[in-house]
Scaffold this motif. Structure first.
Motif, short mmCIF file in Angstrom:
data_model
loop_
_atom_site.label_atom_id
_atom_site.label_comp_id
_atom_site.label_asym_id
_atom_site.label_seq_id
_atom_site.Cartn_x
_atom_site.Cartn_y
_atom_site.Cartn_z
N ILE A 224 -7.07 6.82 -2.06
CA ILE A 224 -6.55 5.47 -1.90
C ILE A 224 -7.66 4.50 -2.27
O ILE A 224 -8.67 4.42 -1.58
CB ILE A 224 -6.07 5.21 -0.46
CG1 ILE A 224 -4.89 6.13 -0.12
CG2 ILE A 224 -5.66 3.75 -0.29
CD1 ILE A 224 -4.35 5.96 1.27
N ARG B 214 0.83 -1.19 0.00
CA ARG B 214 0.00 0.00 0.00
C ARG B 214 0.87 1.25 0.00
O ARG B 214 1.82 1.36 0.75
CB ARG B 214 -0.93 0.02 1.21
CG ARG B 214 -1.89 1.21 1.22
CD ARG B 214 -2.93 1.08 2.31
NE ARG B 214 -3.87 0.02 2.02
CZ ARG B 214 -4.93 0.15 1.23
NH1 ARG B 214 -5.16 1.33 0.63
NH2 ARG B 214 -5.76 -0.83 1.02
N ASN C 116 -4.96 -2.67 -3.73
CA ASN C 116 -3.56 -2.34 -3.44
C ASN C 116 -2.71 -2.42 -4.70
O ASN C 116 -1.87 -1.54 -4.97
CB ASN C 116 -3.00 -3.29 -2.39
CG ASN C 116 -3.54 -3.01 -0.99
OD1 ASN C 116 -4.20 -1.99 -0.77
ND2 ASN C 116 -3.29 -3.91 -0.07
N HIS D 152 -10.06 1.44 -2.53
CA HIS D 152 -10.41 0.38 -1.59
C HIS D 152 -11.82 -0.11 -1.92
O HIS D 152 -12.60 0.58 -2.56
CB HIS D 152 -10.36 0.89 -0.14
CG HIS D 152 -11.38 1.94 0.17
ND1 HIS D 152 -11.23 3.26 -0.20
CD2 HIS D 152 -12.60 1.86 0.78
CE1 HIS D 152 -12.29 3.95 0.18
NE2 HIS D 152 -13.13 3.14 0.76
#
Length: 465
Positions: free
Chosen positions: A111, A104, A121, A113
């Motif tokens: 980010i 990560r 990732n 997710h």
């Protein structure tokens, strides 16, 4: 299986005393969710025999030769000196390792997710690697309006907008071709149709000859086309005729990374090397007023569609559902006073049947308005499917299941629909057009798809026969 037929249409690729090697490496990008067979099916037409070595396909090809001094690493006074290409391939090798590890990364903007990504990732790591090193060389040859130009207002708008944004981009565009990972052919299929095609002639000849001449020009002037037989080159096309135009040159159609809205596997679209280009209708050249919608609780219509009778699927859809059910708002023509985008914002599901070709701007329109898209198509490869898990935020319905459409949609529980709609809003950033582009938007996602395919190709040049 690798073809052993001789390569035609190479645009100047001639036999020399040196042979080039093109190596297709195993799909480390399987972590993004594409099936492994996809990444081992890249076929290159070559005059040499092909050999499978371990887990890689090594394809021998003959092509344009350049000097040993420029193309080969040399050992001088005990020190090995690497060529530009060898250093570039070394960076790609390290990027593959970093992506496979999928550690990560820190990111102040976003980010990834959630289940919308096959591997969040790995996708993020790959995106960061792309930002760090990916460079594109845009061939400067060609004149307006056919080259370096394209439509920016219409259902073909992404063709012109991508060309423009890439040409003015300072992060990814390089003016030094030796530093490039990929090479862009900046012709517009839409402009070729507008200015070269003779209306109603049904003759693709003049368009194909224009593209053929362009490939011949760049392959004569530069070594890069023949070095890889176009495997590190790409074109973009949102016009329906994009796949046909790509057949103008054997290497362009067979080897290059074709970025196509018409991503139809039954017509030769190959997900291992080609990129599905999202079709976005921008009537005014921007997304003003197109993005946003109400919460699910005020969406009272189960499903909505309005559109012309294009292709074989829509007539069947309208025959079965037009004016047949109050929950299924299916129209060829909207009733007077009914607004198309307001209807999308009132609906839970938006039906996106293919027309004459598999792509439809309704897919992105649905995403923009928060209406869960229902993809009704056969053989369509949805955009960014190497990173995005479309089943988590859309519904796929085969053409044979159109009679069961309401039952399929009604079988989706309220809780599952709410999850899908929430995920749809989360992935919307990846389909938004911005000028100038913003990180993780549609421009960058297209580049990322090209970057992934470049990771799957290793180019070596100037090796002795």
């Amino acid at each position: 299986m690798v073809s052993h037929r001789g390569g035609g249409g190479g645009g100047g690729a001639t036999t020399t005393s040196k042979a080039h090697r093109l190596v297709f490496i195993l799909p480390i990008i399987i972590i993004f969710g594409l099936l492994s067979w996809v990444f081992t099916s890249h076929v290159v037409s070559t005059p040499k025999s092909s050999t499978k070595i371990g887990s890689s396909f090594v394809v021998g090809v003959e092509g344009y030769g350049t000097t040993m001094e420029k193309n080969h690493s040399q050992i001088i006074n005990g020190t090995r000196h690497y060529t530009n290409l060898e250093r570039l391939e070394g960076r790609l090798r390290r990027a593959r390792v970093a992506i496979k590890m999928g550690n990560r990364s820190q990111d102040s903007d976003y980010i990834p997710h959630g289940p919308m990504y096959w591997n969040a990732n790995a996708f993020h790591r790959s995106y960061i690697e792309m930002e760090k090193q990916f460079k594109v060389f845009v061939y400067g040859e060609g004149e307006l309006p056919l080259f370096h130009n394209g439509p920016c207002k219409s259902i073909y708008s992404m063709e012109g907008n991508f060309i423009h944004e890439l040409e003015v981009n300072k992060q990814f565009r390089t003016l030094d071709p030796d530093k490039a990972y990929v090479y862009f052919l900046p012709f517009s299929v839409t402009m070729l149709v507008k200015y070269v095609y003779v209306p109603n002639s049904h003759d693709f000849g003049p368009i194909k000859q224009t593209v053929r001449d362009y490939a011949s020009l760049i392959s004569t002037k530069y070594p890069f086309w023949n070095r890889s037989l176009a495997a590190d080159h790409f074109m973009v096309a949102c016009h329906d005729w994009g796949p046909e135009v790509s057949k103008s040159n054997d290497y362009l159609g067979r080897n290059s990374m074709r970025v196509l809205c018409n991503a139809n596997t039954s017509e030769g679209f190959n997900p291992s090397k080609d990129v599905s280009f999202p079709e976005i209708n921008l009537p005014n050249g921007n997304t003003h007023g197109l993005i946003g919608g109400p919460s699910p609780r005020v969406r009272t219509v189960l499903a909505f569609f309005a559109g012309g009778l294009h292709g074989p699927i829509r007539p069947l859809l309208l025959e079965l559902w037009e004016n047949k059910d109050q929950d299924m708002m299916v129209h060829q023509y909207l009733p007077k006073g009914v607004d198309y985008y307001k209807m999308m914002r009132k609906s839970k599901f938006c039906l996106c049947p293919s027309g004459f070709e598999v792509a439809s701007p309704r897919v992105v329109e649905a995403i923009y308005t928060g209406c869960v898209p229902v993809l009704i198509s056969d053989h369509y490869v949805a955009p960014f499917g190497d990173a995005l898990n479309w089943k988590s935020f859309s519904v796929e319905v085969s053409v044979n299941d159109i009679p069961n459409l309401k039952r399929i949609l009604m079988s989706i529980s309220t809780s599952h629909y709410l999850r899908m709609q929430r995920r749809l809003i989360q992935v919307r950033r990846h389909f938004e057009f911005n000028s100038p582009p913003k990180r993780f938007d549609v421009f960058h996602m297209i580049l990322h798809s090209i970057w992934l395919r470049r990771l799957n190709v290793r180019v070596r040049d100037g090796l002795p026969t």
